[in-house]
Structures are given as structure tokens and as C-alpha cells.
Design a protein around this motif. Structure first.
Motif, PDB file in Angstrom:
ATOM      1  N   PRO A 290      10.716  56.121  88.931  1.00  0.00           N
ATOM      2  CA  PRO A 290      10.593  56.838  87.664  1.00  0.00           C
ATOM      3  C   PRO A 290      11.941  57.467  87.286  1.00  0.00           C
ATOM      4  O   PRO A 290      12.637  58.004  88.145  1.00  0.00           O
ATOM      5  CB  PRO A 290       9.548  57.916  87.974  1.00  0.00           C
TER       6      PRO A 290
ATOM      7  N   HIS B 190       4.613  59.355  90.114  1.00  0.00           N
ATOM      8  CA  HIS B 190       5.334  59.555  88.843  1.00  0.00           C
ATOM      9  C   HIS B 190       5.441  61.034  88.461  1.00  0.00           C
ATOM     10  O   HIS B 190       5.515  61.388  87.297  1.00  0.00           O
ATOM     11  CB  HIS B 190       4.685  58.749  87.708  1.00  0.00           C
TER      12      HIS B 190
ATOM     13  N   ASP C  44       5.431  52.201  83.505  1.00  0.00           N
ATOM     14  CA  ASP C  44       4.305  53.143  83.390  1.00  0.00           C
ATOM     15  C   ASP C  44       2.949  52.467  83.199  1.00  0.00           C
ATOM     16  O   ASP C  44       2.124  52.892  82.388  1.00  0.00           O
ATOM     17  CB  ASP C  44       4.544  54.139  82.242  1.00  0.00           C
TER      18      ASP C  44
ATOM     19  N   HIS D 124       6.171  51.159  90.689  1.00  0.00           N
ATOM     20  CA  HIS D 124       6.963  52.102  89.893  1.00  0.00           C
ATOM     21  C   HIS D 124       6.704  53.518  90.408  1.00  0.00           C
ATOM     22  O   HIS D 124       5.842  54.229  89.911  1.00  0.00           O
ATOM     23  CB  HIS D 124       6.573  51.957  88.418  1.00  0.00           C
TER      24      HIS D 124
END
Ligand SMILES: [Zn+2]
Length: 254
Positions: free
Chosen positions: A140, A88, A21, A84
């Protein structure tokens, strides 16, 4: 005899620091503290950067408008910049049918292949715009389906920082670096990654983490170290197989 076991053990013992994150909005106070700590011990973590963060949970944290300069700076220091997800946002539900049976919400699981491919390509494009080369990914909430893996491969990303096992392993034409625990834990044997969510830390957690790093910094490895190890050892693969089975059974009880 014992000496040689010990040598094999130390070569194949290591922890990759995976930070989750990393985005414009995050707990910058703890990020700055971690950076000082990593520099002190020359640790090169892997940062899970969200290229286009839209998660309202994270928007509560202070925004750093110098964000991409910081990312470039970390990249130049040899820290591994990993992708990532894309936004998200958990818009899908896995009902525990995702590849690792984590369950819960997902940004990718269940979307058709083209949509997943587009998200991944847009993410890579954003990094490219900032002159950052991406070779690894983690989703995620650890949630993937086969289309996620296919889209990653198609986009040239061959390393996933997730999965079960005591050692990195090859599957579906990708390299998986296992991520087993929610806390920083050191196993006496094996190579895995940790996960760190500094947005949810408090001062006590930071102190514990500093103690952990002081004690274990010589066993912390970077992504290049892992890539340079031989991956094709049969013993490792069979150990991984039993760990995967065991963890899947444990998770199915939750
Ligand atoms: Zn995340």
C-alpha cells in the motif's frame, strides 16, 4: 535496420494492468464493467488483492460476501492474483525514507523484520486457504524498507510490482516491474505497469479508460509475458538507472 528496431521495440513495449485495492468492500459496479471490457479483449490484469482489509476508507463501499469466489474465478481465467499488503492500514510514517522515496503513510515501512514477515506470511496463508498461489506483491502507498524486501524473499515472493525504470529489473534478489504513472499512459518503448484505483473513478473516468483500452489493447501484456522476456540486457539496465535518478530528483522537489 529500421525494421529490426521496430521489432525489438514492439517486443519490449507493453503495459501490465495493475488494479489496486481489490477487496470485499469496493466499487463493484466499476469492477464488473472492467471485467466485461477485459474479457472482450482477452486482457489478463494483475489484481492487487488485500487479504485482510481493515482500511476504513474502503469499508464505505458495498461488501460482496461472494468475494473469494470471485477471486477464484478471476484466478481460473488466468488473471494474476497479487498480494496488496495485508490489512492496508497505514500505521507507520516514512518521512520519505522509504525505498522509492514516495513518502507518506505505510503499512510496512519501519516495522521490525519479524513483524513484517508475520504480516506477509499471514497474507499468504489467507490466499492458501482459498487455494490461491501468490508469487507477487505490492505494498500500500508504494512504501517499503529493506526489511519488507527481505521478508518477501524469505516468504518466497520474488516479484514486486513497483519501482522506477522503463523496464523490469533485478535488485535485492527480486524482480521489480516499474510503475511510473498515476494515469493510464502508454510509452512508445518499455514495459511498465499502470495502477488503477476504481474506487475513486466516476463514469467519465470509466469512459476514458474504455477508449484507452479500445485503442491500446494489443499492447497490453500479462505477467507471464514479462517473465518470459530476457531481463539481462545491459542497455535496458542503463536506461533504468538514469530514469531512476531523474525521478528521484523530481520527487525530492515535491
Ligand atoms: Zn492500496
Amino acid at each position: 535496420m529500421f525494421n529490426s528496431i521496430k521489432k525489438v521495440g514492439s517486443k519490449y513495449t507493453g503495459l501490465l494492468i495493475r488494479m489496486d485495492d481489490i477487496a470485499e468492500h469496493m466499487n463493484w459496479k466499476f469492477m464488473d464493467k472492467c471485467e466485461l471490457l477485459f474479457d472482450k479483449f482477452n486482457i489478463k490484469p494483475l489484481l492487487g488483492v488485500i487479504p485482510e482489509n481493515k482500511d476504513p476508507e474502503f469499508k464505505k463501499y458495498p461488501k460482496n460476501s461472494d468475494f473469494w469466489n470471485r477471486v477464484n474465478n478471476w484466478n481460473e481465467k488466468g488473471w494474476e492474483i497479487s498480494m496488496h499488503g495485508y490489512s492496508h492500514l497505514y500505521e507507520q510514517q516514512t518521512k520519505k525514507n522509504d525505498i522509492f522515496n514516495y513518502g507518506g503513510g505505510s503499512e510496512f515501512y519501519g516495522l521490525d523484520y519479524k513483524k513484517q514477515l508475520t504480516k506477509i506470511r499471514l497474507g499468504i496463508g489467507k490466499f492458501k486457504e482459498k487455494n490461491i498461489f501468490i508469487r507477487s506483491f505490492f505494498a500500500p502507498n508504494h512504501t517499503y524498507d529493506l526489511n519488507t524486501l527481505k521478508a518477501l524473499k524469505e516468504s518466497g515472493i520474488k516479484i514486486v510490482i513497483d519501482g522506477y525504470g522503463l523496464f523490469p529489473y533485478h535488485k535485492f534478489g527480486l524482480l521489480f516491474i516499474p510503475q511510473l504513472f498515476y494515469k493510464e499512459i502508454f510509452l512508445p518503448f518499455g514495459i511498465q505497469s499502470t495502477q488503477m484505483h476504481i474506487n475513486y473513478w466516476d463514469n467519465k473516468y470509466l469512459q476514458n479508460f474504455e477508449v484507452f483500452i479500445n485503442k491500446n489493447h494489443n499492447k497490453i501484456v500479462d505477467l507471464n509475458y514479462i517473465l518470459n522476456l530476457d531481463q539481462s540486457n545491459f542497455l535496458k539496465n542503463s536506461i533504468n538507472y538514469s530514469v531512476e535518478k531523474t525521478l528521484k530528483v523530481i520527487r525530492s522537489f515535491r
